[in-house]
Scaffold this active site. Structure first.
Site, PDB file in Angstrom:
ATOM      1  N   HIS A   1      -1.597  88.392 108.578  1.00 19.71           N
ATOM      2  CA  HIS A   1      -0.197  87.947 108.667  1.00 19.71           C
ATOM      3  C   HIS A   1      -0.002  87.250 110.006  1.00 19.71           C
ATOM      4  CE1 HIS A   1       4.338  89.162 108.041  1.00 19.71           C
ATOM      5  NE2 HIS A   1       4.233  88.009 108.711  1.00 19.71           N
TER       6      HIS A   1
ATOM      7  N   HIS B   1       7.197  87.920 102.252  1.00 16.06           N
ATOM      8  CA  HIS B   1       7.889  88.724 103.255  1.00 16.06           C
ATOM      9  C   HIS B   1       8.977  89.507 102.519  1.00 16.06           C
ATOM     10  CE1 HIS B   1       5.861  86.155 106.092  1.00 16.06           C
ATOM     11  NE2 HIS B   1       6.490  86.656 107.138  1.00 16.06           N
TER      12      HIS B   1
ATOM     13  N   GLU C   1      11.674  93.174 105.742  1.00 16.77           N
ATOM     14  CA  GLU C   1      11.662  93.001 107.204  1.00 16.77           C
ATOM     15  C   GLU C   1      13.103  93.247 107.668  1.00 16.77           C
ATOM     16  OE1 GLU C   1      10.852  88.994 108.533  1.00 16.77           O
ATOM     17  OE2 GLU C   1      10.297  89.631 110.566  1.00 16.77           O
TER      18      GLU C   1
HETATM   19  N1  HPA Z   1       9.807  86.483 109.136  1.00 20.87           N
HETATM   20  C1  HPA Z   1      10.181  85.536 108.281  1.00 20.87           C
HETATM   21  N2  HPA Z   1       9.803  84.279 108.401  1.00 20.87           N
HETATM   22  C2  HPA Z   1       8.994  83.942 109.398  1.00 20.87           C
HETATM   23  C3  HPA Z   1       8.576  84.873 110.306  1.00 20.87           C
HETATM   24  C4  HPA Z   1       8.984  86.222 110.172  1.00 20.87           C
HETATM   25  O1  HPA Z   1       8.662  87.125 110.955  1.00 20.87           O
HETATM   26  N3  HPA Z   1       7.786  84.212 111.191  1.00 20.87           N
HETATM   27  C5  HPA Z   1       7.737  82.938 110.809  1.00 20.87           C
HETATM   28  N4  HPA Z   1       8.486  82.754 109.720  1.00 20.87           N
HETATM   29 ZN    ZN Z   2       5.782  86.734 109.138  1.00 21.94          ZN
END
Ligand code: HPA
Ligand code: ZN
Length: 337
Positions: free
Chosen positions: A17, A197, A200
Site C-alpha cells: 500500500h 480503500h 479509513e
Molecule cells: N486515502 C485515500 N486516498 C489516498 C490516500 C489515502 O490515504 N493517499 C493517497 N490517496
Molecule cells: Zn492509501
C-alpha cells in the site's frame, strides 16, 4: 536502536500500500518544479514540509494533488518511481505493489502513456539492478464519477499486461463502494485483482460493501471494520488481508496516538494485517519507520513482526513462484535472526 529495530531493518518484506504520487519528496518536488518552469506556492523545502500538518484525509489530499502538478514528463514519473524503489530497497522491501492515480494527471492534460511508461520503465530497471519485483495497481479517484472511472479503465486496457489490479482511493466519505459497482464488475470479469480503500474514515458498511459489491482481494486500511464484531469475524474467517498504514493514520488523525492503533486488536483477532507507508513523503516515514514506531507503541514481539512480514508476502499479487521464493528468503532470515 533496540535489538527489535535492528531485526526490523533486516526483515525481508513486501509493501502493498503505497501511492507513487505520495512518495514525492519536497526536494524532488522543487527540482521538478524548476525543471518544468512551474511556480510552487512555497518559498522553500522547509516551508513546504511545515505545511504538512493535517486534520483529516481531505486536507492531505488537497496538498497531494497540488504537489503532483510538478509531474509532467515521462522522465519525471521515472525519477519519482526510481527514487521510491531505491528507498524501499534500503528497507529490505523485496517486492512492492504500487498504486498510481492516472486521473490526477490525465485531468491536467498529461497522457496516460507518459505516466505509465515513466513508472514502468523505473520498475523494470529496479528489478534488473536491485532485484526488487513489483506489481502496479491503478486506482480510480472516488471523488470523480463512475463514468470517468470507466473512461480511465478503457484507457488502461492497452497496457493490461503490466497492470495487476485496480483500486479505489481519494475522498472516502460520501463516495461509497456502491458508486463504482459497475466499473469493478468489468474489472473483475476481465480477471484483474481488486482492492479498495475502506474504513479509513468511512464507516464499517463501506468495508462490507467493498467485500460484497466490489469483491475485493484486499482491503486498504480497514481500521473502522473493528467497530463491527461480526465483520471482524468475517474478515478473520475469510483471511481477508488488510493493508494497514499506521503513520498515515496518525498524520490524518484517524488515530490520536499510535498506542491506540487498531493493529493490536487486528492481530489479536487473527486478521491478516500488513504494514505499509501509504504516502511516505507526506507522513514522516517509509515502511521500516512504520514498523519501528508501531513496534514501540504496541510492544510488538519478534514473532508478530515476522508474521506481518509473512502476511505481506502471502497477501501479495506476486506469482506463486515468486511468493515461494520470497517466503524462503524470510524463513532463512528468521532462522538466523
Ligand atoms: N486515502 C485515500 N486516498 C489516498 C490516500 C489515502 O490515504 N493517499 C493517497 N490517496
Ligand atoms: Zn492509501
Amino acid at each position: 536502536m533496540t535489538e527489535l529495530h535492528d531485526f526490523i531493518d533486516g526483515l525481508p518484506k513486501a509493501e502493498l500500500h503505497v501511492h507513487i504520487e505520495g512518495t514525492l519528496e519536497p526536494e524532488l518536488m522543487f527540482a521538478l518544479a524548476k525543471r518544468n518552469g512551474i511556480a510552487l506556492p512555497y518559498a522553500s523545502v522547509e516551508e513546504l514540509r511545515a505545511a504538512y500538518s493535517f486534520n483529516n484525509l481531505q486536507e492531505f489530499l488537497d496538498l497531494y494533488y497540488q504537489g503532483a502538478q510538478v509531474l509532467i514528463t515521462q522522465q519525471d514519473f521515472y525519477d519519482l518511481t526510481l527514487a521510491y524503489l531505491k528507498r524501499a530497497h534500503t528497507d529490505q522491501v523485496l517486492h512492492t505493489e504500487i498504486f498510481f492515480d492516472p486521473q490526477t494527471h490525465t485531468e491536467r492534460g498529461i497522457a496516460f502513456q507518459t505516466v505509465f511508461e515513466g513508472i514502468t520503465s523505473a520498475l523494470s530497471n529496479a528489478e534488473r539492478d536491485m532485484g526488487i519485483t513489483s506489481e502496479l495497481i491503478l486506482c480510480f479517484l472516488r471523488h470523480l464519477s463512475e463514468e470517468e472511472a470507466i473512461e480511465t479503465y478503457e484507457a488502461a486496457l492497452p497496457y493490461r499486461d503490466r497492470i495487476a489490479g485496480f483500486g479505489l482511493d481519494s475522498s472516502e466519505k460520501g463516495h461509497p463502494p456502491a458508486k463504482f459497482e459497475r466499473v469493478f464488475a468489468r474489472v473483475r470479469a476481465a480477471g484483474f485483482r481488486i482492492v479498495a480503500h475502506a474504513g479509513e474514515e468511512g464507516p464499517p458498511e463501506y468495508v462490507k460493501d467493498a467485500l460484497d459489491l466490489l469483491k475485493v482481494d484486499r482491503i486498504d486500511h480497514g481500521n473502522r471494520a473493528l467497530e463491527d464484531n461480526a465483520l471482524v469475524e468475517r474478515l478473520a474467517r475469510e483471511a481477508m488481508p488488510l493493508t494497514v498504514c499506521p503513520l498515515s493514520n496518525l498524520s490524518l488523525a484517524v488515530v490520536k496516538d499510535l498506542a491506540d492503533h487498531p493493529l493490536r486488536r487486528m492481530l489479536d483477532a487473527g486478521l491478516v494485517a500488513t504494514l505499509n507507508s501509504d504516502d511516505p513523503a507526506y507522513f514522516g516515514g517509509y515502511v521500516n519507520q512504520n514498523f519501528r514506531q508501531t513496534q514501540s507503541a504496541l510492544n510488538l514481539t519478534k514473532d508478530e513482526l515476522a508474521l506481518l512480514a509473512r502476511n505481506s508476502f502471502t497477501a501479495s499479487f506476486a506469482s506463486e513462484e515468486r511468493k515461494t521464493e520470497l517466503l524462503g528468503i524470510l524463513d532463512s532470515y528468521l532462522a538466523q535472526a
